[in-house]
Design an enzyme around this catalytic site. Structure first.
Site, PDB file in Angstrom:
ATOM      1  N   THR A 160       1.197  -1.027  -0.104  1.00 32.63           N
ATOM      2  CA  THR A 160      -0.177  -0.144   0.450  1.00 32.63           C
ATOM      3  C   THR A 160       0.971   0.892   0.250  1.00 32.63           C
ATOM      4  OG1 THR A 160      -1.902  -1.041   0.995  1.00 32.63           O
ATOM      5  CG2 THR A 160      -1.222   1.481   0.994  1.00 32.63           C
ATOM      6  N   ARG A 187     -16.105  -4.812   1.096  1.00 32.51           N
ATOM      7  CA  ARG A 187     -14.680  -4.389   2.625  1.00 32.51           C
ATOM      8  C   ARG A 187     -14.394  -2.539   2.568  1.00 32.51           C
ATOM      9  NH1 ARG A 187      -9.030  -3.127   3.501  1.00 32.51           N
ATOM     10  NH2 ARG A 187      -8.661  -3.597   5.755  1.00 32.51           N
ATOM     11  N   VAL A 188     -13.599  -1.936   3.408  1.00 33.86           N
ATOM     12  CA  VAL A 188     -13.039  -0.890   3.896  1.00 33.86           C
ATOM     13  C   VAL A 188     -12.262  -1.026   4.413  1.00 33.86           C
ATOM     14  CG1 VAL A 188     -13.633   2.344   3.717  1.00 33.86           C
ATOM     15  CG2 VAL A 188     -15.607   0.495   2.684  1.00 33.86           C
ATOM     16  N   GLY A 189     -11.037  -0.304   4.975  1.00 36.57           N
ATOM     17  CA  GLY A 189     -10.001  -0.244   5.105  1.00 36.57           C
ATOM     18  C   GLY A 189     -10.113   1.504   5.674  1.00 36.57           C
ATOM     19  N   ASP A 190      -9.109   0.911   6.703  1.00 37.76           N
ATOM     20  CA  ASP A 190      -8.280   2.171   7.029  1.00 37.76           C
ATOM     21  C   ASP A 190      -8.372   3.799   5.809  1.00 37.76           C
ATOM     22  OD1 ASP A 190      -5.895   0.425   7.052  1.00 37.76           O
ATOM     23  OD2 ASP A 190      -5.071   2.923   7.160  1.00 37.76           O
ATOM     24  N   THR A 209      -0.385   2.656   7.746  1.00 40.59           N
ATOM     25  CA  THR A 209      -0.708   1.375   7.222  1.00 40.59           C
ATOM     26  C   THR A 209      -0.118  -0.173   7.916  1.00 40.59           C
ATOM     27  OG1 THR A 209       0.924   0.428   5.125  1.00 40.59           O
ATOM     28  CG2 THR A 209       2.425   1.323   6.275  1.00 40.59           C
ATOM     29  N   GLY A 210      -1.126  -1.066   6.918  1.00 36.24           N
ATOM     30  CA  GLY A 210      -0.513  -1.931   8.122  1.00 36.24           C
ATOM     31  C   GLY A 210      -2.882  -2.977   8.368  1.00 36.24           C
ATOM     32  N   GLY A 212      -6.071  -2.703   8.891  1.00 37.39           N
ATOM     33  CA  GLY A 212      -7.207  -1.170   8.325  1.00 37.39           C
ATOM     34  C   GLY A 212      -7.523  -1.980   9.232  1.00 37.39           C
TER      35      GLY A 212
HETATM   36  N1  ASP Z   1      -4.348  -0.500   5.260  1.00 33.01           N
HETATM   37  C1  ASP Z   1      -4.315  -1.091   4.013  1.00 33.01           C
HETATM   38  C2  ASP Z   1      -6.254  -1.849   4.084  1.00 33.01           C
HETATM   39  O1  ASP Z   1      -6.090  -1.916   5.360  1.00 33.01           O
HETATM   40  C3  ASP Z   1      -3.785  -2.433   3.580  1.00 33.01           C
HETATM   41  C4  ASP Z   1      -2.191  -1.949   3.737  1.00 33.01           C
HETATM   42  O2  ASP Z   1      -2.031  -0.890   4.659  1.00 33.01           O
HETATM   43  O3  ASP Z   1      -1.353  -2.610   3.381  1.00 33.01           O
HETATM   44  O4  ASP Z   1      -6.725  -1.523   3.079  1.00 33.01           O
END
Ligand code: ASP
Length: 274
Positions: A160, A187-190, A209-210, A212
C-alpha cells in the site's frame, strides 16, 4: 525546512525502497504540499509493484476495489471501493477540489471519475493474480495460519502507498490502496477513513499502513497526531506502534520540525528534506 515522506506499505519487500526514494525525489519538485503528495502517490499507483492503482489486490470474488484519500488542514477528499480507474488518488483529490462532498463511494465514485474525464481502466496484473492464487492454495493446504491472523499478514500484507509533506509552511497527506488480500467485496480499510488511515491539520500530517481493521479500531492517525503536539514525531510513532504489539502496522508522520517513517515490519520508505 521543507520535507516529504513516502512509504510503500507495512510488510512490503525492502527492495522497493529505491523506487520509493526515486518517486519521493520527483514528487518533491512540486510547488505545494498537496501537489507533492498527490504526485508521489500517483507515481506509486502507476508502478505495478505496489498495491494501489495498477497492481491492486484482488478480492475474494475476483474484483478489484480501491480506496484513496487526500487531506490538508481543514479539507478532505476520499474515494471508497472505486473500480476501473487508473489513479484513485487523482479522483480523491478532485472530490475535495471539485465536488461539494468529501467522500464518494462505489458506483457514485466511478460515475464522478468519468465526469471528471478519467477513462475506464483495468488495474489487474498477473502478479496480483498469482499472489491471490498462492494465498488461497496455502490457506487450503493449512500451510499458513488462519485467515486474518497477524502471522498471515506477515506474508500477505504489503505494498500500500502513502505520502506526507510539509512545503512552504503547508501540510498535506495522501494514501492509496487495493486493500488487504482476499477481502470481501465492499470491505473498507483505514486508508479513506479520516483520523484512522490519514490525518492532517495545521501542525502535521500522518498516514498509516497495516491491517485496516486494527488501525480503525485505534483511530491511529489522529491519536498519533495528537501525541505529536506534546512529544517528538519519533516518540509519537514509537508509542503508537507499541499499542499494536505484533499486529503489522506502519506510519509516516511529519510536523514543523521533523519527519519519521516507522513500522514493526519492513516498510520501504524515503524521507527527503531541504
Ligand atoms: N491499510 C490497508 C488496508 O487495510 C492495507 C495496507 O496498508 O497494506 O486497506
Amino acid at each position: 525546512m521543507d520535507m516529504i515522506v513516502l512509504h510503500g506499505g507495512a510488510s512490503a519487500r525492502p527492495e522497493l525502497k529505491d523506487r520509493v526514494k526515486k518517486y519521493a525525489e520527483i514528487a518533491f519538485e512540486k510547488e505545494t504540499a498537496l501537489e507533492a503528495v498527490v504526485e508521489a502517490v500517483r507515481l506509486m499507483e502507476d508502478d505495478p509493484l505496489f498495491n494501489a492503482g495498477t497492481g491492486s489486490n484482488i478480492r475474494i470474488d475476483g474484483s478489484i476495489q480501491m480506496d484513496a484519500a487526500v487531506m490538508v488542514p481543514g479539507d478532505f477528499g476520499g474515494v471508497i471501493n472505486i473500480e476501473k480507474v487508473k489513479n484513485p488518488v487523482l479522483v480523491a483529490r478532485d472530490v475535495m477540489l471539485h465536488s461539494p462532498h468529501l467522500i464518494l463511494a462505489g458506483d457514485g465514485a466511478v460515475q464522478f471519475a468519468r465526469k471528471m474525464g478519467y477513462e475506464e481502466y483495468d488495474p489487474y496484473t498477473e502478479m496480483r493474480r498469482e499472489k491471490r492464487e498462492k494465498t488461497i492454495r496455502k490457506l487450503k493446504n493449512g500451510e499458513i495460519p488462519e485467515y486474518y491472523h497477524p502471522e498471515f499478514f506477515k506474508e500477505f500484507l504489503g505494498d500500500t502507498v502513502g505520502a506526507v509533506a510539509y512545503i512552504n509552511g503547508e501540510f498535506a497527506a495522501a494514501v492509496s490502496t487495493g486493500g488487504t488480500i482476499l477481502t470481501l467485496r465492499g470491505r473498507v480499510g483505514d486508508s479513506p477513513i479520516v483520523g484512522s488511515g490519514i490525518y492532517c491539520d495545521s501542525h502535521g500530517a500522518v498516514v498509516a499502513t497495516g491491517i485496516g481493521e486494527e488501525i480503525i479500531r485505534r483511530t491511529a492517525s489522529i491519536r498519533l497526531y495528537m501525541n505529536m503536539l506534546h512529544s517528538s514525531v519519533e516518540d509519537a510513532c514509537d508509542s503508537m506502534i507499541e499499542e499494536f504489539n505484533d499486529i503489522p502496522v506502519g506510519f509516516i508522520a511529519i510536523n514543523e520540525e521533523a519527519a519519521c517513517a516507522k513500522s514493526n515490519l519492513s516498510m520501504p520508505s524515503a524521507i527527503i528534506k531541504r
